[in-house]
Enzyme design. Structure first.
Site, PDB file in Angstrom:
ATOM      1  N   TYR A   1      44.571  37.724  18.302  1.00  0.00           N
ATOM      2  CA  TYR A   1      45.637  36.998  18.635  1.00  0.00           C
ATOM      3  C   TYR A   1      45.269  35.526  18.618  1.00  0.00           C
ATOM      4  CZ  TYR A   1      47.870  41.049  21.279  1.00  0.00           C
ATOM      5  OH  TYR A   1      48.412  42.232  21.611  1.00  0.00           O
TER       6      TYR A   1
ATOM      7  N   LYS B   1      33.145  43.571  50.851  1.00  0.00           N
ATOM      8  CA  LYS B   1      34.452  43.377  50.553  1.00  0.00           C
ATOM      9  C   LYS B   1      34.797  43.244  49.039  1.00  0.00           C
ATOM     10  CE  LYS B   1      33.711  38.557  50.907  1.00  0.00           C
ATOM     11  NZ  LYS B   1      34.537  37.217  51.300  1.00  0.00           N
TER      12      LYS B   1
END
Ligand SMILES: Cc1ncc(COP(=O)(O)O)c(C=O)c1O
Length: 385
Positions: free
Chosen positions: A278, A42
């Protein structure tokens, strides 16, 4: 992110080691003995690439795959995988017909899903294979012991639905060296199996083990084990390794399957006192040479790695400076001579004598290796090496 035009020259990629994966399969096969191995694929095979890993697993003779969703199951079928595929997650009622048509096994724990699968089965004139999930203490998916009676009643009226398997999932097997809770859950599971047997239902496939259980608890093997993280060469947790030692069991020799690499997109010199990225969260303390790497949190490189992780460049550690951006990081290569534009760098994996593991990055980002690898953007190309 689209693939670069020069397909052989992607700006970032994931390498999947065939040898490591096959080694891990063999380690679990040795541990499990007669018990079958279901490869949990999965979440894009824990970020390793669904098709790539399914191909390797099929080549290793694995006969069972565990997916989360109908879509993942259908994707495997479309790619030609004919193995037994069990949907471990939620099958929406409208998906029952597609699941039956594609011969996917469904996990069931309520009457509604059972009825939807029975209806699909009658319509398609095809049996519906189901695995009943027992609630033993995780309080996620599963049917409580007190509800089993009504489930059995309906099951007996719907012979088109074949109860092939019975399962449960541990809540706390990786997080502690204390085995009280797994034993409590195992006890509940055994009670459910007995209840069914007392009602004339013998379920052929019983499964409860994840990686940690497969490593530590032979009592939980039954006839199938659902192994995820361990097949990818990562230990479920440090506690699992400690438990293994405390019990005098030999630890599995697992090898990490995944390496994640990218190329240098720009090199620049910045003076002492310059801010990087940033938020101006990093200020240089010396004249600094930076490499800009085109990988960011969109790709799965966690923002929690800002100013803390490092990448490998020419086999040496280059510290991440400033915040992880959406699509870039900046790393300090001042002490690494000879770095050139488009040189490869390693985000996870080994270069020379240095390595960076998913566990290390997870610790820095305050998460677990499972999350670190499953979140690597599925659009990044995977190559089997
Ligand atoms: C139902 C179920 N079975 C098995 C697994 C595999 O667990 P692991 O990756 O620890 O082996 C998972 C993983 O989350 C799961 O949800």
């Amino acid at each position: 992110m689209a693939r670069s035009k020069v397909h052989q020259f992607p700006v970032q990629w994931v390498e999947i080691s065939r040898q490591a994966f096959l080694n891990n399969v063999q380690e679990f096969k040795n541990r499990l003995g007669q018990t079958g191995l279901l490869a949990v694929v999965k979440a894009n095979a824990y970020g390793h690439g669904l098709a790539e890993i399914a191909g390797l697993a099929a080549g290793a003779g694995i006969e069972w795959f565990g997916v989360h969703s109908l879509e993942e199951g259908l994707s495997l079928r479309q790619k030609g995988f004919y193995q037994k595929i069990l949907i471990l997650g939620y099958l929406p009622l409208v998906g029952a017909e597609e699941a039956v048509r594609a011969e996917l096994r469904s996990t069931v724990y309520n009457l509604e899903t059972l009825k939807a699968l029975a209806a699909a089965s009658r319509k398609l004139k095809k049996r519906a294979l189901v695995h009943l999930k027992i609630e033993t203490g995780t309080n996620r998916q599963g049917i409580g012991l007190n509800k089993l009676g009504s489930f059995i009643k309906l099951l007996k009226k719907t012979p088109e639905v074949v109860l092939e398997g019975i399962s449960s999932h541990f809540a706390n097997i990786e997080d502690t060296t204390d085995d009280y809770y797994p034993r409590y859950q195992l006890e509940n599971f055994l009670q459910a199996v007995k209840y069914l047997e007392n009602n004339g239902i013998k379920v052929p496939v019983r499964h409860m083990s994840c990686s940690a259980a497969a490593i530590l608890f032979p009592e939980t093997y039954f006839n199938l084990a659902r192994v995820g993280i361990g097949l990818y060469g990562l230990w479920p947790s440090r506690e699992t390794m400690v438990s293994c030692r405390l019990r005098g069991q030999s630890p599995l020799r697992l090898k990490p399957v995944l390496s994640w690499r990218a190329r240098v997109a720009q090199i620049k010199n910045v003076p002492r006192g310059a801010y990087i990225g940033y938020g101006c969260t990093y200020r240089t303390t010396r004249p600094t040479r930076l490499a800009v790497i085109p990988v960011g949190y969109y790709d799965g490189y966690d923002r929690g790695l800002s100013n803390s992780a490092y990448v490998l460049v020419k086999g040496k550690r280059a510290q991440v400076r400033g915040r992880v951006c959406m699509d870039f990081i900046m790393v300090d290569i001042t002490d690494i001579p000879g770095v050139r534009l488009e040189d490869p760098v390693t985000l996870v994996g080994t270069e020379g004598r240095e390595k960076i593991t998913a566990d290390q990055l997870a610790a820095l980002a305050g998460t677990i290796s499972y999350e670190m690898v499953t979140r690597i953007n599925p659009l990044i190309p995977r190559f089997i090496v």
